[in-house]
Design an enzyme around this catalytic site. Structure first.
Site, short mmCIF file in Angstrom:
data_model
loop_
_atom_site.label_atom_id
_atom_site.label_comp_id
_atom_site.label_asym_id
_atom_site.label_seq_id
_atom_site.Cartn_x
_atom_site.Cartn_y
_atom_site.Cartn_z
N ASP A 191 0.76 -1.06 -0.06
CA ASP A 191 -0.06 0.09 -0.03
C ASP A 191 0.89 1.11 0.03
O ASP A 191 0.29 2.49 -0.14
CB ASP A 191 -0.99 0.07 1.03
CG ASP A 191 -0.36 -0.10 2.53
OD1 ASP A 191 0.94 -0.20 2.64
OD2 ASP A 191 -0.93 -0.16 3.50
N SER A 192 2.09 1.18 0.00
CA SER A 192 3.00 2.21 -0.29
C SER A 192 3.06 2.78 -1.69
O SER A 192 3.42 3.80 -1.90
CB SER A 192 4.47 1.76 0.09
OG SER A 192 4.83 0.45 -0.53
N ASP A 194 -0.70 -6.16 -0.11
CA ASP A 194 -1.38 -5.68 1.12
C ASP A 194 -2.88 -5.46 1.12
O ASP A 194 -3.24 -4.91 0.08
CB ASP A 194 -0.68 -3.96 1.51
CG ASP A 194 0.69 -4.25 2.21
OD1 ASP A 194 0.75 -4.71 2.85
OD2 ASP A 194 1.22 -3.10 1.93
N LYS A 205 -1.15 -9.38 2.79
CA LYS A 205 -0.62 -8.96 3.97
C LYS A 205 -1.36 -7.85 4.98
O LYS A 205 -2.13 -7.07 4.43
CB LYS A 205 0.83 -8.32 3.75
CG LYS A 205 1.53 -7.80 5.11
CD LYS A 205 3.08 -7.64 4.78
CE LYS A 205 3.00 -6.27 4.13
NZ LYS A 205 2.72 -4.96 4.94
N GLU A 254 8.70 -3.93 11.14
CA GLU A 254 9.30 -2.63 10.54
C GLU A 254 9.74 -1.78 11.91
O GLU A 254 8.98 -1.69 12.64
CB GLU A 254 8.21 -1.93 9.78
CG GLU A 254 8.45 -0.55 9.16
CD GLU A 254 7.40 -0.23 8.20
OE1 GLU A 254 7.79 1.00 7.86
OE2 GLU A 254 6.50 -0.78 7.69
#
Length: 272
Positions: A52-53, A91, A121, A190
């Site tokens: 989703d980045s 994602d 994810k 992360e």
């Protein structure tokens, strides 16, 4: 002689587990489009994350929150068409799974059916347990994500390192075990202390993939555009850049403009 697509051994969730078991590190990078995915796959990356980045990298948003399920499916579909070998994880975007396991399952099914992805994810710990169980019960592999969780940026208020304090670190360990017990095949960690990621990795049977989580995890993931130096404004401590494509692209485009303006392009060899 080229290798037939059907002859290439595809990476699976089971192979990732085998890699952890024998101590082989797992490589993971992001892709959002066909062309980049084709390059990464041919280079031999083990896992491609359709993150989703894309909300930041491709659309210019400040957070990952605006990207929609339809947009994630579009990006994932583009990536899947390029893949011969890599495992593709997608994602679940913000709002597509939080608080409702039935909605989470519908979202995961849409991604799998409409894009052809191999797994999804999800960010979160015990609070997403029911959704994880529901999705896995439908035969869909799930990767977890703990530590800094970008979808919760307004809860955290900042992108600083998470779980430095004992209470938060203990919760992260507990959440990691819950995700493993719920059936997740892997876990992204992360921006947490390296010592904590080492502890989590040793306590879990499933593979851990770190981003800003130190060396003692089972694999590493970076945003490909960051690795390639396309966005030179982003310089977190954990990032290692392997190229400066921003400069390379800028030079190429400037040269093209100069050739057009000076009537040097096209020349007679570039005409029919």
């Amino acid at each position: 002689m080229s290798t037939a697509k059907s002859d290439i051994k595809k990476v699976t969730t089971h192979q990732l587990q085998e890699m952890k078991n024998r101590g082989e590190k797992i490589s993971m990078l992001t892709a959002y489009d066909y062309s980049m995915a084709k390059i990464l796959d041919a280079a031999g990356v083990d896992v491609i994350l359709v993150g989703d980045s894309a909300s930041n990298v491709m659309a210019g948003h400040e957070t990952t929150l605006p990207i929609t399920l339809d947009q994630m499916i579009y990006h994932a579909s583009s990536v899947i068409r390029a893949i011969n070998r890599a495992l593709v994880v997608v994602d679940l975007p913000f709002g597509s799974y939080q608080g409702n396991s039935s909605e989470a399952l519908r979202s995961a099914i849409r991604i799998m059916k409409e894009s052809g992805a191999h797994a999804v994810k999800m960010e979160g710990g015990i609070e997403i347990k029911e959704s994880v169980l529901c999705i896995i019960s439908a035969g869909i592999p799930v990767m977890g994500h703990l530590g800094l969780m970008p979808q919760s940026i307004y809860k955290f208020g900042t992108y600083v390192v998470r779980a430095r304090e004992e209470e938060e670190a203990n919760k992260l360990i507990a959440d990691a075990k819950i995700l493993e017990e719920s059936g997740c095949f892997g876990l992204v960690l992360e921006k947490i202390p390296a010592s904590l990621s080492k502890t989590v990795t040793h306590q879990l049977q499933i593979p851990t993939i770190g981003i800003g989580a130190g060396p003692d995890v089972d694999g590493q993931v970076l945003v490909t555009h960051d690795l390639l130096g396309i966005n030179n404004e982003f310089h977190p401590r954990f990032l290692r850049t392997y190229a400066n494509l921003q400069a390379t692209i800028s030079t190429a485009v400037t040269s093209y403009i100069d050739d057009v303006k000076s009537k040097n392009f096209p020349n007679e060899n570039e005409c029919y």
